[in-house]
Scaffold this motif. Structure first.
Motif, PDB file in Angstrom:
ATOM      1  N   ASP A  48      -0.174  -3.807   1.886  1.00 52.91           N
ATOM      2  CA  ASP A  48      -0.681  -2.563   1.549  1.00 52.91           C
ATOM      3  C   ASP A  48      -1.817  -1.937   2.377  1.00 52.91           C
ATOM      4  OD1 ASP A  48      -2.034  -4.692  -0.041  1.00 52.91           O
ATOM      5  OD2 ASP A  48      -3.315  -2.975  -0.137  1.00 52.91           O
ATOM      6  N   ILE A  49      -1.767  -0.628   2.806  1.00 52.24           N
ATOM      7  CA  ILE A  49      -2.774  -0.220   3.520  1.00 52.24           C
ATOM      8  C   ILE A  49      -4.234  -0.669   3.521  1.00 52.24           C
ATOM      9  CG2 ILE A  49      -3.032   2.365   2.667  1.00 52.24           C
ATOM     10  CD1 ILE A  49      -2.426   1.219   6.277  1.00 52.24           C
ATOM     11  N   ASP A  50      -4.432  -0.469   2.351  1.00 53.34           N
ATOM     12  CA  ASP A  50      -6.044  -0.980   1.951  1.00 53.34           C
ATOM     13  C   ASP A  50      -6.319  -2.428   2.166  1.00 53.34           C
ATOM     14  OD1 ASP A  50      -6.163   1.561   0.729  1.00 53.34           O
ATOM     15  OD2 ASP A  50      -6.965   1.074  -1.104  1.00 53.34           O
ATOM     16  N   THR A  51      -5.278  -3.184   2.040  1.00 49.57           N
ATOM     17  CA  THR A  51      -5.736  -4.703   2.566  1.00 49.57           C
ATOM     18  C   THR A  51      -5.695  -4.665   3.923  1.00 49.57           C
ATOM     19  OG1 THR A  51      -4.801  -5.351   0.608  1.00 49.57           O
ATOM     20  CG2 THR A  51      -4.673  -7.063   2.201  1.00 49.57           C
ATOM     21  N   ASP A  54       4.620  15.554   5.173  1.00 52.18           N
ATOM     22  CA  ASP A  54       3.942  16.051   4.132  1.00 52.18           C
ATOM     23  C   ASP A  54       2.554  16.986   4.624  1.00 52.18           C
ATOM     24  OD1 ASP A  54       5.767  16.053   2.243  1.00 52.18           O
ATOM     25  OD2 ASP A  54       4.692  14.614   1.198  1.00 52.18           O
ATOM     26  N   ASP A  55       1.704  15.937   5.489  1.00 55.98           N
ATOM     27  CA  ASP A  55       0.561  16.476   6.095  1.00 55.98           C
ATOM     28  C   ASP A  55       0.713  16.586   7.469  1.00 55.98           C
ATOM     29  OD1 ASP A  55       0.392  13.840   7.081  1.00 55.98           O
ATOM     30  OD2 ASP A  55      -0.611  13.019   5.625  1.00 55.98           O
ATOM     31  N   GLY A  56       1.936  16.611   8.124  1.00 55.30           N
ATOM     32  CA  GLY A  56       2.056  17.171   9.404  1.00 55.30           C
ATOM     33  C   GLY A  56       1.523  15.913  10.543  1.00 55.30           C
ATOM     34  N   THR A  57       1.147  14.684  10.030  1.00 57.16           N
ATOM     35  CA  THR A  57       0.979  13.476  10.824  1.00 57.16           C
ATOM     36  C   THR A  57       2.353  12.618  10.762  1.00 57.16           C
ATOM     37  OG1 THR A  57      -0.187  12.184   9.561  1.00 57.16           O
ATOM     38  CG2 THR A  57      -1.435  13.828  10.906  1.00 57.16           C
ATOM     39  N   CYS A  58       2.281  11.752  11.749  1.00 59.45           N
ATOM     40  CA  CYS A  58       3.577  10.722  12.100  1.00 59.45           C
ATOM     41  C   CYS A  58       3.361   9.737  10.841  1.00 59.45           C
ATOM     42  CB  CYS A  58       3.301  10.061  13.394  1.00 59.45           C
ATOM     43  SG  CYS A  58       4.166  10.772  14.706  1.00 59.45           S
ATOM     44  N   ILE A  59       4.596   9.420  10.470  1.00 54.30           N
ATOM     45  CA  ILE A  59       4.446   8.210   9.459  1.00 54.30           C
ATOM     46  C   ILE A  59       5.108   7.003  10.189  1.00 54.30           C
ATOM     47  CG2 ILE A  59       5.766   7.422   7.479  1.00 54.30           C
ATOM     48  CD1 ILE A  59       5.607  10.278   6.195  1.00 54.30           C
ATOM     49  N   ARG A  60       4.248   5.947   9.953  1.00 57.19           N
ATOM     50  CA  ARG A  60       4.680   4.549  10.277  1.00 57.19           C
ATOM     51  C   ARG A  60       4.746   3.500   9.048  1.00 57.19           C
ATOM     52  NH1 ARG A  60       6.302   7.193  13.733  1.00 57.19           N
ATOM     53  NH2 ARG A  60       5.903   7.049  15.871  1.00 57.19           N
ATOM     54  N   ASP A  61       5.245   2.311   9.550  1.00 52.77           N
ATOM     55  CA  ASP A  61       5.250   1.233   8.460  1.00 52.77           C
ATOM     56  C   ASP A  61       4.612   0.097   9.055  1.00 52.77           C
ATOM     57  OD1 ASP A  61       6.307  -1.052   7.110  1.00 52.77           O
ATOM     58  OD2 ASP A  61       8.350  -0.489   7.060  1.00 52.77           O
ATOM     59  N   GLY A 102       6.318   3.983   4.221  1.00 49.11           N
ATOM     60  CA  GLY A 102       5.808   4.661   5.249  1.00 49.11           C
ATOM     61  C   GLY A 102       4.208   5.116   4.985  1.00 49.11           C
ATOM     62  N   THR A 103       3.456   5.245   6.092  1.00 48.86           N
ATOM     63  CA  THR A 103       2.206   5.842   5.734  1.00 48.86           C
ATOM     64  C   THR A 103       1.670   6.590   6.900  1.00 48.86           C
ATOM     65  OG1 THR A 103       1.650   3.380   4.728  1.00 48.86           O
ATOM     66  CG2 THR A 103      -0.281   4.996   5.466  1.00 48.86           C
ATOM     67  N   SER A 104       1.375   7.739   6.517  1.00 49.10           N
ATOM     68  CA  SER A 104       0.862   8.742   7.565  1.00 49.10           C
ATOM     69  C   SER A 104      -0.242   8.568   8.070  1.00 49.10           C
ATOM     70  CB  SER A 104       0.907  10.010   7.131  1.00 49.10           C
ATOM     71  OG  SER A 104      -0.257  10.525   6.247  1.00 49.10           O
ATOM     72  N   ILE A 105      -0.592   9.255   9.342  1.00 50.01           N
ATOM     73  CA  ILE A 105      -2.003   9.016  10.158  1.00 50.01           C
ATOM     74  C   ILE A 105      -2.982   9.280   9.164  1.00 50.01           C
ATOM     75  CG2 ILE A 105      -3.267   9.539  12.021  1.00 50.01           C
ATOM     76  CD1 ILE A 105      -0.952   9.863  13.653  1.00 50.01           C
ATOM     77  N   VAL A 142       8.968   9.911  12.124  1.00 49.75           N
ATOM     78  CA  VAL A 142       8.889   8.814  10.816  1.00 49.75           C
ATOM     79  C   VAL A 142       9.697   7.629  11.173  1.00 49.75           C
ATOM     80  CG1 VAL A 142       9.433   8.681   8.208  1.00 49.75           C
ATOM     81  CG2 VAL A 142       8.899  10.936   9.269  1.00 49.75           C
ATOM     82  N   LEU A 143       9.104   6.391  10.802  1.00 54.19           N
ATOM     83  CA  LEU A 143       9.574   5.376  10.834  1.00 54.19           C
ATOM     84  C   LEU A 143       9.332   4.179   9.859  1.00 54.19           C
ATOM     85  CD1 LEU A 143       8.879   4.152  14.693  1.00 54.19           C
ATOM     86  CD2 LEU A 143      11.038   5.290  13.874  1.00 54.19           C
ATOM     87  N   PHE A 144      10.258   3.787   9.159  1.00 45.23           N
ATOM     88  CA  PHE A 144      10.024   2.711   8.149  1.00 45.23           C
ATOM     89  C   PHE A 144      11.257   1.986   7.917  1.00 45.23           C
ATOM     90  CE2 PHE A 144      10.531   6.544   5.341  1.00 45.23           C
ATOM     91  CZ  PHE A 144      11.238   6.162   4.376  1.00 45.23           C
ATOM     92  N   ALA A 145      10.807   0.759   7.436  1.00 45.72           N
ATOM     93  CA  ALA A 145      12.323  -0.133   7.375  1.00 45.72           C
ATOM     94  C   ALA A 145      12.855  -0.321   6.144  1.00 45.72           C
ATOM     95  CB  ALA A 145      11.562  -1.455   7.907  1.00 45.72           C
TER      96      ALA A 145
END
Ligand code: UFG
Length: 327
Positions: A309-312, A216-223, A257-260, A289-292
């Motif tokens: 979660d990304i905030d924690t 969606d935003d053009g950056t890589c997605i990781r888990d 999955g969370t993008s950069i 894109v990688l997620f489990a």
């Protein structure tokens, strides 16, 4: 039954968090680490043996002295880029030295092994989320060395009757919420610590490798998975094997999955600091894109991430870089 667990790489980022989690669950962690990348001051919950896993004599002595029932094998080199330029180091340390550890376990009658594997063993996934039965076709030497070791474990398990749990980590991140441990790689190449260094003004800018990915935003997605959740899964794996549980191969991720770009937004939200960035071309070998799929770890080990979660993750990692958490 002995409550002692020998943790190779126990002075490293993930290994030290595992030792703390083991200790808090009533086990005695013995860290076995050559300190090539680990830190002696991260070993605080049990003894440290400073030795290499290729040293059969040192392994034998450690097994004689501490009589562990189970070995958690984290010691490895883990830089994808370096594995391409210097594969010799990766085959020597991750494969050859790993086999010396396996042989020492066999000789000592230790039949329970928990292995730090990687989602890098899958290569570019054919389908998402990635399931454990997906094709494993690694795209770099690092991933190949992890896959070869999984195969050796398989063959040894069949022939010699050992049981193992191979845990395929996605992107380990965050730090001990009590502030007793942190991520200290040298050099630091991982996204989240580098972004926090840039937010803290300790790095000029974060380089973002690629903004033209099909996301969606053009950056890589990781888990991203919190290192304490990873550590808890190792304790569950040790218990599973101690109870006579079967061999398992499991993904360890958050399943999200969370993008950069989303990581940078979280840093802004949690620390009030905007990460200065510059855009660079794609980094060779990066899957978009990688997620489990995390269902198996939940079913087989009762694994539920609590802090991933990304905030924690950002909240717990920020203090390492002197960043105040404002939210
Ligand atoms: N990235 C940047 N800038 C940086 C660092 C990273 O844009 O300064 C990007 C990468 O290109 C990638 C994403 O952020 O798209 C995550 O990169 P990391 O280096 O943090 O993590 P990787 O996904 O490349 O690697 C991790 C582990 C490896 C493991 C791999 C499996 O660190 O050990 O996942 O894919 F093999």
């Amino acid at each position: 039954m002995s409550r002692t667990v020998l943790v190779t790489g126990g002075a490293g980022f993930i290994g030290s968090h595992i030792c703390k989690a083991l200790s808090h669950s009533g086990f005695i962690p013995v860290a076995y680490d050559n300190l090539s990348t680990g830190h002696a001051d991260a070993v605080r919950w049990g003894p440290l043996i400073e030795a290499d896993i290729s040293d059969g004599g040192a392994l034998r002595a450690a097994f004689d002295r501490f009589t562990p029932d189970c070995v958690i094998h984290c010691a490895a080199n883990a830089y994808v880029g370096e594995s391409v330029s210097n594969p010799q180091k990766y085959y020597r340390n991750n494969v050859a030295a790993g086999l010396s550890l396996l042989d020492a376990c066999l000789a000592a009658g230790i039949g329970r092994i928990v292995f730090s594997s990687s989602c890098a063993t899958y290569g570019i996934p054919e389908q998402l989320p990635i399931r454990e039965d997906s094709v494993q076709e690694p795209v770099n030497p690092y991933g190949r060395t992890k896959l070869i070791f999984e195969m050796a474990l398989d063959d040894y398990a069949q022939a010699y009757g050992l049981n193992f749990v191979a845990l395929r980590y996605f992107n380990a991140a965050g730090a001990d919420p009590d502030g007793e441990l942190s991520e200290r790689h040298e050099p630091e190449t991982h996204l989240i610590p580098r972004a926090l260094l840039a937010a803290a003004g300790l790095l000029d800018r974060l380089e973002i490798f690629g903004q033209d990915y099909p996301t969606d935003d053009g950056t890589c997605i990781r888990d991203y998975i919190h290192v304490c959740d990873l550590a808890d899964a190792h304790v569950a794996a040790v218990r599973h094997l101690a109870n006579g549980g079967e061999t398992l191969r499991l993904n360890l991720g958050s399943g999200q999955g969370t993008s950069i770009d989303e990581v940078l937004q979280a840093i802004d939200r949690i620390t009030g600091r905007r990460v200065p960035v510059t855009f660079k071309p794609r980094r060779p070998g990066d899957p978009p894109v990688l997620f489990a799929d995390t269902a198996s770890a939940r079913i087989k080990l009762g694994f539920t991430p609590r802090l991933s979660d990304i905030d924690t993750i950002i909240r717990t990692a920020s203090p390492t870089f002197g960043l105040e958490v404002v939210r």
